[in-house]
Each structure stands twice: as structure tokens, then as C-alpha cells.
Design a protein around this motif. Structure first.
Motif, PDB file in Angstrom:
ATOM      1  N   SER A 371      48.802  39.935  43.267  1.00 30.01           N
ATOM      2  CA  SER A 371      48.963  39.876  41.817  1.00 30.01           C
ATOM      3  C   SER A 371      47.846  40.638  41.111  1.00 30.01           C
ATOM      4  O   SER A 371      46.731  40.767  41.628  1.00 30.01           O
ATOM      5  CB  SER A 371      48.973  38.422  41.346  1.00 30.01           C
ATOM      6  OG  SER A 371      47.699  37.831  41.569  1.00 30.01           O
ATOM      7  N   ALA A 372      48.140  41.135  39.899  1.00 33.50           N
ATOM      8  CA  ALA A 372      47.150  41.884  39.125  1.00 33.50           C
ATOM      9  C   ALA A 372      45.888  41.072  38.848  1.00 33.50           C
ATOM     10  O   ALA A 372      44.775  41.606  38.970  1.00 33.50           O
ATOM     11  CB  ALA A 372      47.780  42.379  37.819  1.00 33.50           C
ATOM     12  N   PRO A 373      45.998  39.787  38.478  1.00 29.11           N
ATOM     13  CA  PRO A 373      44.761  39.019  38.258  1.00 29.11           C
ATOM     14  C   PRO A 373      43.889  38.907  39.502  1.00 29.11           C
ATOM     15  O   PRO A 373      42.664  38.793  39.387  1.00 29.11           O
ATOM     16  CB  PRO A 373      45.291  37.644  37.824  1.00 29.11           C
ATOM     17  CG  PRO A 373      46.641  37.919  37.254  1.00 29.11           C
ATOM     18  CD  PRO A 373      47.190  39.031  38.089  1.00 29.11           C
ATOM     19  N   GLU A 374      44.498  38.946  40.679  1.00 32.71           N
ATOM     20  CA  GLU A 374      43.709  38.879  41.901  1.00 32.71           C
ATOM     21  C   GLU A 374      43.170  40.253  42.281  1.00 32.71           C
ATOM     22  O   GLU A 374      42.063  40.363  42.829  1.00 32.71           O
ATOM     23  CB  GLU A 374      44.551  38.317  43.041  1.00 32.71           C
ATOM     24  CG  GLU A 374      43.748  38.040  44.298  1.00 32.71           C
ATOM     25  CD  GLU A 374      44.562  37.335  45.375  1.00 32.71           C
ATOM     26  OE1 GLU A 374      43.967  36.953  46.392  1.00 32.71           O
ATOM     27  OE2 GLU A 374      45.784  37.182  45.186  1.00 32.71           O
ATOM     28  N   ARG A 375      43.925  41.312  41.973  1.00 33.96           N
ATOM     29  CA  ARG A 375      43.481  42.660  42.321  1.00 33.96           C
ATOM     30  C   ARG A 375      42.259  43.091  41.527  1.00 33.96           C
ATOM     31  O   ARG A 375      41.362  43.745  42.048  1.00 33.96           O
ATOM     32  CB  ARG A 375      44.614  43.674  42.094  1.00 33.96           C
ATOM     33  CG  ARG A 375      45.723  43.656  43.110  1.00 33.96           C
ATOM     34  CD  ARG A 375      46.482  44.973  43.107  1.00 33.96           C
ATOM     35  NE  ARG A 375      47.046  45.299  41.808  1.00 33.96           N
ATOM     36  CZ  ARG A 375      48.314  45.114  41.467  1.00 33.96           C
ATOM     37  NH1 ARG A 375      49.141  44.560  42.339  1.00 33.96           N
ATOM     38  NH2 ARG A 375      48.760  45.456  40.279  1.00 33.96           N
ATOM     39  N   GLN A 376      42.216  42.778  40.225  1.00 31.28           N
ATOM     40  CA  GLN A 376      41.156  43.294  39.370  1.00 31.28           C
ATOM     41  C   GLN A 376      39.761  42.899  39.852  1.00 31.28           C
ATOM     42  O   GLN A 376      38.895  43.778  39.990  1.00 31.28           O
ATOM     43  CB  GLN A 376      41.374  42.851  37.920  1.00 31.28           C
ATOM     44  CG  GLN A 376      40.364  43.471  36.965  1.00 31.28           C
ATOM     45  CD  GLN A 376      40.774  43.313  35.517  1.00 31.28           C
ATOM     46  OE1 GLN A 376      41.949  43.283  35.192  1.00 31.28           O
ATOM     47  NE2 GLN A 376      39.794  43.205  34.621  1.00 31.28           N
ATOM     48  N   PRO A 377      39.484  41.615  40.135  1.00 32.58           N
ATOM     49  CA  PRO A 377      38.137  41.298  40.644  1.00 32.58           C
ATOM     50  C   PRO A 377      37.858  41.895  42.010  1.00 32.58           C
ATOM     51  O   PRO A 377      36.701  42.221  42.322  1.00 32.58           O
ATOM     52  CB  PRO A 377      38.127  39.761  40.684  1.00 32.58           C
ATOM     53  CG  PRO A 377      39.551  39.349  40.658  1.00 32.58           C
ATOM     54  CD  PRO A 377      40.286  40.392  39.898  1.00 32.58           C
ATOM     55  N   LEU A 378      38.880  42.070  42.834  1.00 35.94           N
ATOM     56  CA  LEU A 378      38.666  42.713  44.126  1.00 35.94           C
ATOM     57  C   LEU A 378      38.247  44.169  43.937  1.00 35.94           C
ATOM     58  O   LEU A 378      37.377  44.677  44.649  1.00 35.94           O
ATOM     59  CB  LEU A 378      39.928  42.623  44.982  1.00 35.94           C
ATOM     60  CG  LEU A 378      40.285  41.233  45.534  1.00 35.94           C
ATOM     61  CD1 LEU A 378      41.643  41.268  46.231  1.00 35.94           C
ATOM     62  CD2 LEU A 378      39.217  40.739  46.495  1.00 35.94           C
ATOM     63  N   HIS A 379      38.860  44.859  42.969  1.00 36.57           N
ATOM     64  CA  HIS A 379      38.450  46.236  42.668  1.00 36.57           C
ATOM     65  C   HIS A 379      37.010  46.266  42.155  1.00 36.57           C
ATOM     66  O   HIS A 379      36.231  47.164  42.514  1.00 36.57           O
ATOM     67  CB  HIS A 379      39.390  46.864  41.643  1.00 36.57           C
ATOM     68  CG  HIS A 379      40.644  47.431  42.225  1.00 36.57           C
ATOM     69  ND1 HIS A 379      40.651  48.535  43.038  1.00 36.57           N
ATOM     70  CD2 HIS A 379      41.945  47.043  42.110  1.00 36.57           C
ATOM     71  CE1 HIS A 379      41.894  48.811  43.396  1.00 36.57           C
ATOM     72  NE2 HIS A 379      42.715  47.920  42.853  1.00 36.57           N
ATOM     73  N   ALA A 380      36.659  45.315  41.293  1.00 32.19           N
ATOM     74  CA  ALA A 380      35.285  45.267  40.789  1.00 32.19           C
ATOM     75  C   ALA A 380      34.301  45.027  41.930  1.00 32.19           C
ATOM     76  O   ALA A 380      33.217  45.624  41.981  1.00 32.19           O
ATOM     77  CB  ALA A 380      35.164  44.173  39.728  1.00 32.19           C
ATOM     78  N   ASN A 381      34.681  44.149  42.874  1.00 27.40           N
ATOM     79  CA  ASN A 381      33.834  43.921  44.052  1.00 27.40           C
ATOM     80  C   ASN A 381      33.700  45.192  44.890  1.00 27.40           C
ATOM     81  O   ASN A 381      32.620  45.505  45.412  1.00 27.40           O
ATOM     82  CB  ASN A 381      34.418  42.793  44.909  1.00 27.40           C
ATOM     83  CG  ASN A 381      34.305  41.429  44.257  1.00 27.40           C
ATOM     84  OD1 ASN A 381      33.590  41.270  43.264  1.00 27.40           O
ATOM     85  ND2 ASN A 381      35.007  40.449  44.802  1.00 27.40           N
ATOM     86  N   ALA A 382      34.809  45.930  45.024  1.00 24.84           N
ATOM     87  CA  ALA A 382      34.776  47.167  45.796  1.00 24.84           C
ATOM     88  C   ALA A 382      33.858  48.190  45.143  1.00 24.84           C
ATOM     89  O   ALA A 382      33.124  48.923  45.826  1.00 24.84           O
ATOM     90  CB  ALA A 382      36.190  47.734  45.933  1.00 24.84           C
TER      91      ALA A 382
END
Length: 972
Positions: A371-382
Motif C-alpha cells: 500500500s502507498a502508506p506503507e511504501r512512503q516511509p520505506l522509500h524515506a528509509n531507503a
């Protein structure tokens, strides 16, 4: 490869398999492996193990193996293990044994009666059930013995058990029992997932020394095999190497993934025409692959699933610690999650210590399922995890910043990524990044000026027609300095000139930009240079030469090496195009290498543009060498537009020099791939029109030739327009419409007179002379020959010299001077052959032979027969038919120097010609005219084609003809 236990195996088996699910199942590239397994199976008892990952083609290989003649009369029993939470005891073996019913078996001992409760379907074959034994282990042993005796009684048998990684423990124990001492005439054929031998058999495989055990490890397809699958699924005879390379990279060569991906490509409308590599980024993840990935993800623990999602967000191979930083895992939890993800088949070791998804589509499936809400923090972590990597991976940092909702960092990293891509020649990445930044709409004016200028410059190397719309919006909506506005507008004009029908608007934009850059001539130089190039439109050569003089004045004031090289290269190519022999001398003095990527781009442009010029004036050997070197240079520098222009030139050069195999498919690919790229689509349409014309498909030829701007020459590439006019006039003469042929010749002559570059009329002049002579317009015929003579005088254009001699010989025939015409046509044939232009040479030899026949020289029939064979080998079926028709009229036609042959159920060469024309929707009348046959003969051929192809009507030949058996190329 195949490994043997129990006895040596001399053959070794390659590790790749071609397996594709199509309406007609195809298995290619595994003949040696299948033959080896078939031989081992014949040495019963035997055990064959086929190991490979999901989708690698194990089931297809088994099916192909069992279709071999070695298995005729052999009983085949099949069972499989579904992925159930609680597998049924002995499930796959009992499923296989249930099919024994209805087939005779040998005598059965009383012990086999113990199987009655387990196999009620074959209870009539089994003896009464014995009393059950008190000891469970003894009862189990009796059941194992019963299964072995039943298999023994079945005689020569293959027991196929698939997907043993999901087998229950009882099945594994029973298999171990059977393998230890198999029935004498049994072959055990077992398939299982790669790396899961233990899961498949439960215990190490221990067979008697006398029992051959072969293990076939199925690896992914190599690039060549992927190309074979692609041509089959898409229905092509040739396919672009770059598409195959990217497809292999996209799918990791896994047959099921390759096939599903190609089906998705085909659903986009690319069946029958080779797609571009870019289409692979546009397709949706096929349903089967998406469901498979999501299903695997769903059975993982939460930490393992989060780790896999982190890997999908990262998008590149990485070390476990990097995945852990993104997913928020470390230590034992990280190790456990990684092991679970690998064992679950979602991640694998890409190289030592680095992990990745098996193929791109699996990663996309997981990414899209997150889901988009889960992807966004993962991208920030990356982004945080990659921020300190040296050298900085700017493209990845920009992607994660954008998806992580961090616009300021996206702009900073995005521009750095674009600059790096420009430096490395990664044109598409640079364009994508700059365009995305400009379209976000939150930039300061200074940022817009800088980014738009970079985009307008790098877009000139690319193939993106949508960039012009972005630049137009910038010019219309933003406040820019005059210099930046002029620079962006100039590059916009240089982009627009490439698009069909946009020549006038492009030149207006360029002239306006030159005015805006009046105080910056070094920036206006490219625009001035563009207007000096005469190849497009009908502005006279003198107008272009005035701009050329301005370009030379600007050149003297330039310090930029790249810009000086660009202007020099364009000047050389333009002079070569109009037949100025000094251009080649100047070219030979230029350096062969550039110091920077930008200079190498200009050298690539020069080589490819000069190749185009040399191909139009008749120096085909030079053109071929320049194209080879230029495309290598263009590929290495990311000069994508130059590459596609060179492909258009290569297509036409192959047409001229008689390399026609696969030319139609290549032409359709170019025509469809970049429909807005006017110069390339025009050349593709020209070649496709020529191919249709020589096959006698006149309506198709007219349709293609209309796409060359032949009816709107003011918007077209003039040499293409004039060549198309020559082809179209010949088509209309072939149809007997002399008035229409003269009309197109009149239009073509108006264009060449307006332009003033006579060497480009080489393909028009001979047919123009023929059309005017046929209409009795002798003054017009003589005038055009005189004008052409003066126009090419002193020009370096071998093809124009040959065309002038051909036109003069045509007029000799029209005036009845056959003896002189025959001698002149023979010289014309030599001239064309030396270029080489084999089709034009054959046409001249045909005319020479006909002239000799008109003088009563019957020996010319042999030469006419040879010409018919040349036409047939090229694929010019109408021309071959015309020659054979003339031979029949002179009583000299012999169908084949080798005599007729019988083709049985295969199509003869003539029947294939008829079938192809039927598939193209031709009527019997059109086929008769195209092949110079009588209507009655065509009716007979059509009947045979329908019968041999099993078609119920002629419309069914549309899809049946492509699958018809290959026949000998002999003439019929």
C-alpha cells in the motif's frame, strides 16, 4: 545438466530449456536432453529426476519426453502433489494407480489386495483384501510391497510424479522404498523445485548400482532462447536484439515469465510487429505472476514480508544489512526474515552477499501489492540508507526522495542524476528525470530556465515526442530571459523538424529563435545550420545555400569544439547529399575519435548522416561501413535519435542492395515504433511500398507510399518523396493506368525542379521517361532527360549516372530502336550491379533481353529465364511472373531447370505465393495479375492451398498460412 548415479553417462546436457505455452505447444532447444532421458528410460528400471524452479518448464519437458516413439506402447501413470496445507497420504501415487483401470495387467499376488480400500476404482483387478495385520508398521510394509507388485504387473510403465516438494511424508517413504528396489520394467519420473531434493524424497536417494539415476537440472533460458520464444509468441520471423536483451533481463529467462510477459506485450497490439524494449515498462504484471508473488508474500511472517517489501522498494540488489535498515530489522530477526524470504522463493542471492528478486516482474508485483502508506516511509528509509554511499547513486536517491514525499531532496538529487546520466550517455534516464522535475510545477523561475535548457538540449539525442509539449508549456507559461527563451525555442524547433507534417512550424520556431539570439550567434548556430540543410521540404537549394553561408560565418567565431564539429559534420553530409565529391575528401581528414561524450555524439551523427547521403548517391559500400561504425558510436553515447535514423538508412540500404530477408518485419517495426518520427517512418513506408509493389500488391504499395509525403512533398524528405514517386508511377504503369502514372511523374518533376537537387531524382527519371513515352509526350520525355543530364553534370552520384543511361535506353525502346536499346540496357545492368543494386540490375537485364528478343535473337530467352530466377530469389514475385509470362509467349518457358517435383501435403513455392496473397486479402483477379497467371490457374492454386492448409475458406488462410510447412525455394 544431467547427472548419473549407478552407471556413467557420456552425454552432458545444457542447462537451459525453451518452453512456451502457446495454442500450438512449442518446446525448442532440448532435443539432446530429451533424447538422453528417453534412452535412459529404455534401460528399465530407471529413475529420472527433473529439478528446476517454478515456471522453468518441468511439466512441458515431461510431456515432450513422453511423446517420443520410445514410449509407444508404454503405460504412463501420472500423479501430482498440490500445495495443500495437509497433503493426503500417498495422494500422488494413488492418483496415478487409479488410472490402471481398463488396461490389462499381469497376475497379482494376494498381497495386492491390501490396496482395495485405497483404490476402489480398480477393485475388480485386485484380489480379495487380506486380514489386516495387528502391527501398523507391518501393515504399512505390506502396502508398500503391494504398490511395487502392482507396478510390476503393469509391465513397461512410466510413473510420473510431479511437484514432489509438496508431497506428504508417507509418499516420500514409499518413493524411497520403490527407488531402493524398483519393479523391473518401471521408470520413475519425478519433478520437484530446485534446491528441494530433501523435500522431494525425504531421504537421500539410494538406488541399486544396476539402476541408472539421472538428474536433469533445468536452468533459465539464455538470450538466444528467449529470442526464439519471442518470435514464436509474437508471430515474427525476426526480432530486435535489444528487445530480446531487455526481455531476458526483465524475466531472468524463466520460461513461464517470458511467455506471460510476451502475452502481455501481444495484448497491447504488438503481435506480428516487433515491439520496442520500452514497451516492457508499460505492460501490467501478468495476472498469473502477480497472484503467484502475492500468494508467496502472504504466507511469510510479518518481519519477512516487511523485508521483501523493503527489497521491492529498494529496487536494486542489496546486502542484507541494507534491506534491514529499510525494513527496520537487524540481528537475529533480520537473519531469520532473510532466510524465510529466500526459502519462500521471493528473494535469491544475486551475487556474493547481495540479494534481489528473481526477476523484475516479481519485484513489481510485490511493490504494487504494498500500500502507498506503507511504501512512503520505506522509500524515506531507503533514502537515508543510501545517502552516504560513495559514489552517490543519484538516480536512486531521486526516486526514493520523490516517492518518500521529500520534494526539495527530489529536486536536488534529480538534477544531479540527470547531469550524471547526460555525462554517461544515458539519454532516456536524463530526459525522464528532467521532464518529471519540470512538470511538478513548484520550481523557481531560475530553476525552470536551467532545467528546461538542459532538457531541450539532451532531448535532441533522444526519441521522445512528448518533450516538445513540455517545452512549449514552459515557453507559454513561464517568464524567461530572452537568451534562455531563444535557446529553448531553438531546440524545440530542432525537435519539431523530426515530426511528420511539422516542417513549416519547426522552421518558424527556428527563425524566431535565431532572432531572439541575434546577439548570441554561437547559440543560434545550430538553428542557422538547420536551415542550411536542404533535404526537407521544397524550399530551393539556393535558399538553403544562403543559410549555409551564414553558418560558415558563424563557424569562424565559434570556440566550442562540439559545436564546431556539429556544424562541420552537417556541412559535409549536406554537400555529399547533393553530389559534391569534395565532401568525402574533407570527411577523411576529420579525427576518428572525440574527447568528450558530446563530441562522440557529433561524430556518430556525422557518420550516420553521411551514410544516408552516400546511400542516396550510390556509394553503397561506403554507406554500409559508415553505418556500422556510426551505430556503434551512437549506442555508446546514448544518441538514440541517431540510432533510429541509422536504422531507417540501414533498412533502405538493405532494400537497394537486395538483402530482403525479414525486411518487411523490420520495416513494420520501425514504422510502428515511432510513428511521429517522420524521417524514419517515411523510409520504412518507402521500403514497405517497394516490397509490396514487386509482389504485385498494388493497393498495399499505394497505401504505404502515401505515408512518404509523396502527395504532400512540401512536408517530406525530398529524396524519399522522389523515390516514392518513381515507385508509385511504376505501380500505376503496371496497372495499365498511364494517365495516373504521368500525373505522379508530373508532380515529382515539379518537386525536383523546385528543389534543384537532381541527383535525388535517380529513382524517378527512368520510369518518368517510360510514362511520358507511353503517353506519347515525347517533348516532356526529352526535356526531363536533358534537364537531368545538366543537373547531374559534374556530380559525384553513380546511381544518377546509371539512371540517366537507363532513361535514355527506355526512350530508345519506345522509338523502336531495340538493337541499340539492348546494348545500352546491358551496360545499365552492369552499372547497377556494380553499385550494387541487384533488383535494378535485374530490371535492366530483363529490358536488354526483351530488346534482343524484339530483334529476333531467340538466344535471349536464356537470359530472360535467368532474370526470372534472380527476381524469384529476391522475392519479386510479380517481376518473376512477368518474365515467365514473356517466356511462355516466346515458347521458351521451362518451369525449373531441375524439373518439377511433388510437394505432397506441403505448399509448393507458387502455392506459398498464392497463400501469402490470400492471407493479405487478395482476390483471384489480383493474384492472377500479380503473378501473371491465368484466372483458371489461380483457381487451381487456391483450391490446393485451401486443401493443404485445412482451411474451410480463403479467409482462414489469414492465420493458417504463417504456420504452413516450409517448402523448397524451387520455382514452380
Amino acid at each position: 545438466m544431467v547427472r548419473m548415479a549407478g552407471r556413467p553417462l557420456s552425454e552432458t546436457v545444457p542447462s537451459s530449456l525453451v518452453s512456451v505455452r502457446t495454442p500450438t505447444p512449442v518446446l525448442a532447444g532440448r532435443d539432446e536432453e530429451i533424447a538422453t532421458l528417453a534412452r535412459i528410460s529404455g534401460e528399465r528400471p530407471a529413475v529420472l529426476l527433473i529439478e528446476g524452479e517454478a515456471g522453468i518448464g518441468k511439466t512441458r519437458l515431461v510431456a515432450a519426453l513422453l511423446r517420443r516413439h520410445e514410449f509407444d506402447g508404454v503405460r504412463v501413470l501420472t500423479g501430482s502433489c498440490p500445495p495443500l496445507r495437509e497433503p493426503f497420504p500417498y495422494g500422488p501415487i494413488l492418483d496415478a494407480l487409479r488410472t490402471v483401470t481398463g488396461q490389462p495387467v499381469g497376475a497379482l499376488s494376494p498381497v495386492t489386495g491390501v490396496l482395495r480400500p485405497l483404490l476402489p476404482e480398480i477393485s475388480d483387478l485386485l484380489p480379495p483384501a487380506p486380514e489386516p495385520m495387528a502391527e501398523p508398521a507391518a501393515q504399512r510394509h505390506r502396502q508398500f510391497r503391494a504398490v511395487r507388485e502392482l507396478l510390476e504387473a503393469c509391465g513397461p510403465t512410466v510413473l510420473v510424479l510431479e511437484d514432489l516438494q509438496w508431497a506428504d511424508e508417507n509418499t516420500k517413504d514409499l518413493l524411497a522404498f520403490l527407488v531402493a528396489k524398483p519393479p523391473r520394467r518401471l521408470t520413475l519420473l519425478l519433478t520437484y523445485r530446485a534446491g528441494q531434493t530433501g523435500a522431494a524424497l525425504g531421504v537421500p536417494l539410494r538406488a541399486a548400482d544396476s539402476v541408472p539415476v539421472a538428474t536433469l537440472h533445468l536452468g533459465p533460458l539464455d538470450t538466444e532462447a528467449v529470442g526464439t520464444v519471442a518470435t514464436d509468441v509474437l508471430g515474427l520471423s525476426r526480432i530486435d536484439d535489444e528487445f530480446v536483451r531487455v526481455l531476458h533481463q526483465h524475466t531472468a529467462g524463466i520460461p513461464q515469465v517470458v511467455t506471460e510477459t510476451l502475452r502481455a506485450v501481444r495484448d497491447l497490439g504488438f503481435s506480428g510487429a516487433a515491439p520496442s524494449p520500452q514497451v516492457l515498462d508499460r505492460i501490467a504484471v501478468p495476472v498469473l505472476l502477480r497472484e503467484s508473488a502475492v500468494e508467496r508474500l502472504g504466507v511469510l511472517s510479518e518481519p519477512a514480508a516487511r523485508l521483501v517489501r523493503a527489497a521491492a522498494v529498494l529496487g536494486t540488489p542489496g546486502e542484507s544489512s541494507l534491506f534491514g535498515m529499510i525494513a527496520g530489522l537487524r540481528g537475529a530477526r533480520l537473519s531469520s526474515a532473510l532466510s524465510e524470504a529466500v526459502n519462500g522463493g521471493l528473494l535469491g542471492e544475486a551475487d556474493r552477499g547481495r540479494y534481489a528478486f528473481r526477476h523484475t516482474l516479481a519485484r513489481r508485483a510485490v511493490y504494487e501489492a504494498t500500500s502507498a502508506p506503507e511504501r512512503q516511509p520505506l522509500h524515506a528509509n531507503a533514502l537515508r540508507a543510501l545517502a552516504n554511499v560513495v559514489p552517490p547513486p543519484y538516480a536512486d536517491l531521486a526516486r526514493h526522495a520523490r516517492a518518500g514525499g521529500l520534494p526539495d531532496q527530489w529536486q536536488r538529487y534529480g538534477e544531479a542524476a540527470a547531469d550524471r546520466a547526460i555525462e554517461l550517455g544515458e539519454t532516456a534516464l536524463a530526459i525522464d528525470t528532467l521532464q518529471a522535475l519540470l512538470e511538478q510545477g513548484k520550481l523557481a523561475e531560475s530553476d525552470v530556465e536551467r532545467l528546461a535548457t538542459k532538457l531541450s538540449k539532451i532531448a535532441l539525442r533522444g526519441l521522445r515526442s512528448d518533450v516538445s509539449a513540455t517545452l512549449e508549456r514552459v515557453l507559454a507559461e513561464r517568464t524567461l530571459s530572452q537568451t534562455m527563451r531563444g535557446t529553448i525555442r531553438l531546440n524545440l524547433g530542432l525537435l519539431l523538424v523530426r515530426r511528420a507534417g511539422e516542417l513549416g512550424r519547426a522552421r518558424l520556431e527556428v527563425e524566431k529563435a535565431i532572432d531572439e539570439l541575434s546577439d548570441r550567434p554561437e547559440l543560434a548556430a545550430r538553428g542557422i545550420n538547420l536551415l542550411a540543410m536542404p533535404i526537407d521540404g521544397l524550399m530551393p537549394l539556393s535558399w538553403h545555400e544562403q543559410w549555409g553561408e551564414r553558418a560558415r560565418e558563424v563557424y569562424e567565431r565559434l570556440d566550442d569544439p562540439e559545436l564546431r564539429l556539429a556544424l562541420t559534420g552537417d556541412r559535409i553530409a549536406c554537400r555529399a547529399h547533393i553530389g559534391d565529391g569534395s565532401a568525402w575528401t574533407e570527411f577523411e581528414r576529420l579525427p576518428e575519435a572525440g574527447r568528450t561524450v558530446a563530441e562522440r555524439v557529433q561524430l556518430a551523427r556525422l557518420w550516420c548522416n553521411l551514410a544516408d547521403a552516400q546511400s542516396w548517391i550510390g556509394h553503397h559500400g561506403r554507406a554500409d561501413r559508415l553505418l556500422r561504425d556510426g551505430m556503434v558510436q551512437a549506442n555508446s553515447t546514448g544518441a538514440l535519435f541517431t540510432i533510429e535514423l541509422a536504422r531507417g538508412t540501414r533498412l533502405r540500404l538493405d532494400w537497394l542492395t537486395g538483402n530482403w530477408t525479414g525486411l518487411a518485419e523490420t520495416g513494420e517495426t520501425l514504422r510502428r515504433r515511432y510513428p511521429d518520427l517522420g524521417p524514419v517512418t517515411a523510409e520504412a513506408a518507402l521500403v514497405l511500398g517497394g516490397l509490396a509493389a514487386v509482389r504485385g500488391e498494388f493497393s498495399e504499395a499505394e497505401r504505404y507510399l502515401a505515408e512518404t509525403s509523396v502527395h504532400a512533398p512540401e512536408h517530406g524528405v525530398v529524396p524519399v518523396v522522389l523515390a516514392a514517386a518513381g515507385m508509385l508511377a511504376r505501380v500505376r504503369l503496371g496497372a495499365g493506368d498511364i494517365a495516373a502514372a504521368c500525373a505522379i511523374v508530373d508532380s515529382g518533376m515539379t518537386s525536383v525542379r523546385c528543389k534543384g537537387v537532381w541527383v535525388w531524382a535517380a529513382e524517378l527519371i527512368p520510369v518518368a521517361a517510360e510514362a511520358y513515352a507511353a503517353a506519347g509526350r515525347w517533348d516532356a520525355a526529352e526535356t526531363l532527360v536533358d534537364e537531368f543530364t545538366r543537373g547531374i553534370d559534374g556530380r559525384d552520384a553513380p546511381v544518377a549516372a546509371a539512371a540517366l543511361a537507363a532513361a535514355k535506353a527506355v526512350l530508345l525502346v519506345a522509338r523502336g530502336k531495340h538493337a541499340d536499346a539492348g546494348a545500352d540496357f546491358a551496360e545499365v545492368a552492369k552499372a547497377y550491379a556494380n553499385l550494387p543494386m541487384p533488383y535494378a540490375a535485374a530490371w535492366a537485364k530483363e529490358r536488354a533481353a526483351l530488346s534482343r528478343l524484339a530483334c529476333g535473337d531467340s538466344a535471349a530467352t536464356a537470359e530472360l529465364g535467368e532474370v526470372a530466377e534472380v527476381y524469384a530469389r529476391l522475392g519479386a514475385t510479380r517481376d518473376a511472373g512477368r518474365c515467365r509470362h514473356a517466356l511462355r509467349e516466346h515458347g521458351a518457358w521451362t518451369p525449373s531447370p531441375r524439373g518439377r517435383r511433388g510437394y505432397g501435403t506441403q505448399l509448393s513455392p507458387r502455392e506459398r505465393e498464392v497463400a501469402r496473397m490470400l492471407a493479405a486479402g487478395r482476390t483471384n483477379k489480383e493474384i492472377a495479375e500479380g503473378l501473371f497467371l491465368s484466372p483458371r490457374t489461380v483457381e487451381q492454386h487456391v483450391a490446393k492451398v485451401l486443401r493443404k492448409l485445412g482451411a474451410r475458406s480463403r479467409t482462414e488462410v489469414v492465420w493458417l498460412e504463417a504456420d504452413s510447412p516450409t517448402c523448397s525455394p524451387e520455382a514452380v
